[in-house]
Design a protein around this motif. Structure first.
Motif, PDB file in Angstrom:
ATOM      1  N   LEU A   9     -26.937 -20.590  -1.073  1.00 32.57           N
ATOM      2  CA  LEU A   9     -27.696 -19.509  -0.135  1.00 32.57           C
ATOM      3  C   LEU A   9     -29.126 -19.494  -1.101  1.00 32.57           C
ATOM      4  O   LEU A   9     -30.082 -19.655  -0.268  1.00 32.57           O
ATOM      5  CB  LEU A   9     -26.947 -18.399   0.074  1.00 32.57           C
ATOM      6  CG  LEU A   9     -27.847 -17.456   0.801  1.00 32.57           C
ATOM      7  CD1 LEU A   9     -28.435 -17.993   2.023  1.00 32.57           C
ATOM      8  CD2 LEU A   9     -27.217 -16.124   0.993  1.00 32.57           C
ATOM      9  N   ARG A  10     -29.109 -19.339  -2.265  1.00 29.66           N
ATOM     10  CA  ARG A  10     -30.339 -19.001  -2.832  1.00 29.66           C
ATOM     11  C   ARG A  10     -31.309 -20.243  -2.818  1.00 29.66           C
ATOM     12  O   ARG A  10     -32.670 -20.227  -2.505  1.00 29.66           O
ATOM     13  CB  ARG A  10     -29.997 -18.881  -4.614  1.00 29.66           C
ATOM     14  CG  ARG A  10     -30.983 -18.531  -5.278  1.00 29.66           C
ATOM     15  CD  ARG A  10     -30.778 -18.346  -6.815  1.00 29.66           C
ATOM     16  NE  ARG A  10     -29.879 -17.048  -6.989  1.00 29.66           N
ATOM     17  CZ  ARG A  10     -28.597 -17.319  -7.583  1.00 29.66           C
ATOM     18  NH1 ARG A  10     -28.215 -18.654  -8.003  1.00 29.66           N
ATOM     19  NH2 ARG A  10     -27.645 -16.475  -7.538  1.00 29.66           N
ATOM     20  N   ASN A  11     -30.581 -21.419  -3.141  1.00 27.85           N
ATOM     21  CA  ASN A  11     -31.586 -22.802  -3.134  1.00 27.85           C
ATOM     22  C   ASN A  11     -32.119 -22.912  -1.603  1.00 27.85           C
ATOM     23  O   ASN A  11     -33.251 -23.418  -1.569  1.00 27.85           O
ATOM     24  CB  ASN A  11     -30.589 -23.884  -3.364  1.00 27.85           C
ATOM     25  CG  ASN A  11     -30.267 -23.735  -4.898  1.00 27.85           C
ATOM     26  OD1 ASN A  11     -30.958 -23.119  -5.697  1.00 27.85           O
ATOM     27  ND2 ASN A  11     -29.344 -24.557  -5.263  1.00 27.85           N
ATOM     28  N   ASN A  12     -31.036 -22.694  -0.622  1.00 26.88           N
ATOM     29  CA  ASN A  12     -31.728 -22.999   0.572  1.00 26.88           C
ATOM     30  C   ASN A  12     -32.826 -22.012   1.263  1.00 26.88           C
ATOM     31  O   ASN A  12     -33.676 -22.168   2.079  1.00 26.88           O
ATOM     32  CB  ASN A  12     -30.341 -22.867   1.723  1.00 26.88           C
ATOM     33  CG  ASN A  12     -29.563 -24.202   1.706  1.00 26.88           C
ATOM     34  OD1 ASN A  12     -30.008 -25.375   1.097  1.00 26.88           O
ATOM     35  ND2 ASN A  12     -28.465 -24.294   2.224  1.00 26.88           N
ATOM     36  N   LEU A  13     -32.667 -20.689   0.688  1.00 27.11           N
ATOM     37  CA  LEU A  13     -33.635 -19.576   1.084  1.00 27.11           C
ATOM     38  C   LEU A  13     -35.046 -20.169   0.666  1.00 27.11           C
ATOM     39  O   LEU A  13     -35.981 -20.198   1.356  1.00 27.11           O
ATOM     40  CB  LEU A  13     -33.264 -18.347   0.572  1.00 27.11           C
ATOM     41  CG  LEU A  13     -32.343 -17.493   1.348  1.00 27.11           C
ATOM     42  CD1 LEU A  13     -31.942 -16.250   0.512  1.00 27.11           C
ATOM     43  CD2 LEU A  13     -32.855 -16.941   2.726  1.00 27.11           C
ATOM     44  N   LYS A  14     -35.116 -20.537  -0.659  1.00 24.38           N
ATOM     45  CA  LYS A  14     -36.303 -21.220  -1.026  1.00 24.38           C
ATOM     46  C   LYS A  14     -36.624 -22.539  -0.399  1.00 24.38           C
ATOM     47  O   LYS A  14     -37.822 -22.669   0.190  1.00 24.38           O
ATOM     48  CB  LYS A  14     -36.244 -21.369  -2.586  1.00 24.38           C
ATOM     49  CG  LYS A  14     -37.674 -21.827  -3.091  1.00 24.38           C
ATOM     50  CD  LYS A  14     -37.568 -21.979  -4.849  1.00 24.38           C
ATOM     51  CE  LYS A  14     -38.724 -22.706  -5.069  1.00 24.38           C
ATOM     52  NZ  LYS A  14     -38.957 -22.853  -6.794  1.00 24.38           N
ATOM     53  N   GLY A  21     -43.446 -24.404   5.186  1.00 26.57           N
ATOM     54  CA  GLY A  21     -44.905 -24.273   4.671  1.00 26.57           C
ATOM     55  C   GLY A  21     -45.402 -22.846   4.473  1.00 26.57           C
ATOM     56  O   GLY A  21     -46.579 -22.708   4.641  1.00 26.57           O
ATOM     57  N   LEU A  22     -44.463 -22.022   4.028  1.00 37.13           N
ATOM     58  CA  LEU A  22     -44.799 -20.757   3.781  1.00 37.13           C
ATOM     59  C   LEU A  22     -44.725 -20.358   2.217  1.00 37.13           C
ATOM     60  O   LEU A  22     -43.828 -21.244   1.615  1.00 37.13           O
ATOM     61  CB  LEU A  22     -43.807 -19.752   4.425  1.00 37.13           C
ATOM     62  CG  LEU A  22     -43.818 -19.680   5.741  1.00 37.13           C
ATOM     63  CD1 LEU A  22     -42.553 -19.164   6.433  1.00 37.13           C
ATOM     64  CD2 LEU A  22     -45.168 -19.157   6.424  1.00 37.13           C
ATOM     65  N   THR A  23     -45.461 -19.309   1.559  1.00 30.39           N
ATOM     66  CA  THR A  23     -45.326 -19.099   0.136  1.00 30.39           C
ATOM     67  C   THR A  23     -44.460 -17.980   0.424  1.00 30.39           C
ATOM     68  O   THR A  23     -44.217 -17.244   1.405  1.00 30.39           O
ATOM     69  CB  THR A  23     -46.737 -18.931  -0.101  1.00 30.39           C
ATOM     70  OG1 THR A  23     -47.335 -17.700   0.668  1.00 30.39           O
ATOM     71  CG2 THR A  23     -47.700 -20.056  -0.297  1.00 30.39           C
ATOM     72  N   GLN A  24     -44.176 -17.315  -0.816  1.00 35.46           N
ATOM     73  CA  GLN A  24     -43.332 -16.015  -0.719  1.00 35.46           C
ATOM     74  C   GLN A  24     -44.360 -14.987  -0.155  1.00 35.46           C
ATOM     75  O   GLN A  24     -43.997 -14.177   0.550  1.00 35.46           O
ATOM     76  CB  GLN A  24     -42.977 -15.624  -2.347  1.00 35.46           C
ATOM     77  CG  GLN A  24     -41.956 -16.384  -2.694  1.00 35.46           C
ATOM     78  CD  GLN A  24     -41.436 -16.018  -3.950  1.00 35.46           C
ATOM     79  OE1 GLN A  24     -42.027 -15.214  -4.701  1.00 35.46           O
ATOM     80  NE2 GLN A  24     -39.908 -16.374  -4.289  1.00 35.46           N
TER      81      GLN A  24
END
Length: 71
Positions: A9-14, A21-24
């Protein structure tokens, strides 16, 4: 050794954020949260409430189930 569900989940969220094409910063702004909060969600997805998770999936245009699949 396979990744835990939280790691996937962590890897896929990022990963899906980057693919969208989004930054945090831009994702946080779209979700009306601080960058610190958004960063915490990516680092500790267990802190993410389901309503926000749905909004993230919609923002990235990714089905919720895909976040739990190791790609």
């Amino acid at each position: 050794m396979s990744e835990s569900k939280i790691e996937v989940l962590r890897n896929n969220l990022k990963g899906y954020r980057v693919r969208a094409g989004l930054t945090q910063k831009s994702a946080a702004k779209a979700l009306n949260v601080s960058v610190a909060t958004f960063n915490r969600w990516e680092q500790q997805p267990e802190k993410l409430d389901f309503d926000k998770f749905i909004k993230i999936a919609d923002l990235y245009n990714v089905p919720i189930n895909d976040f739990f699949v190791n790609v």
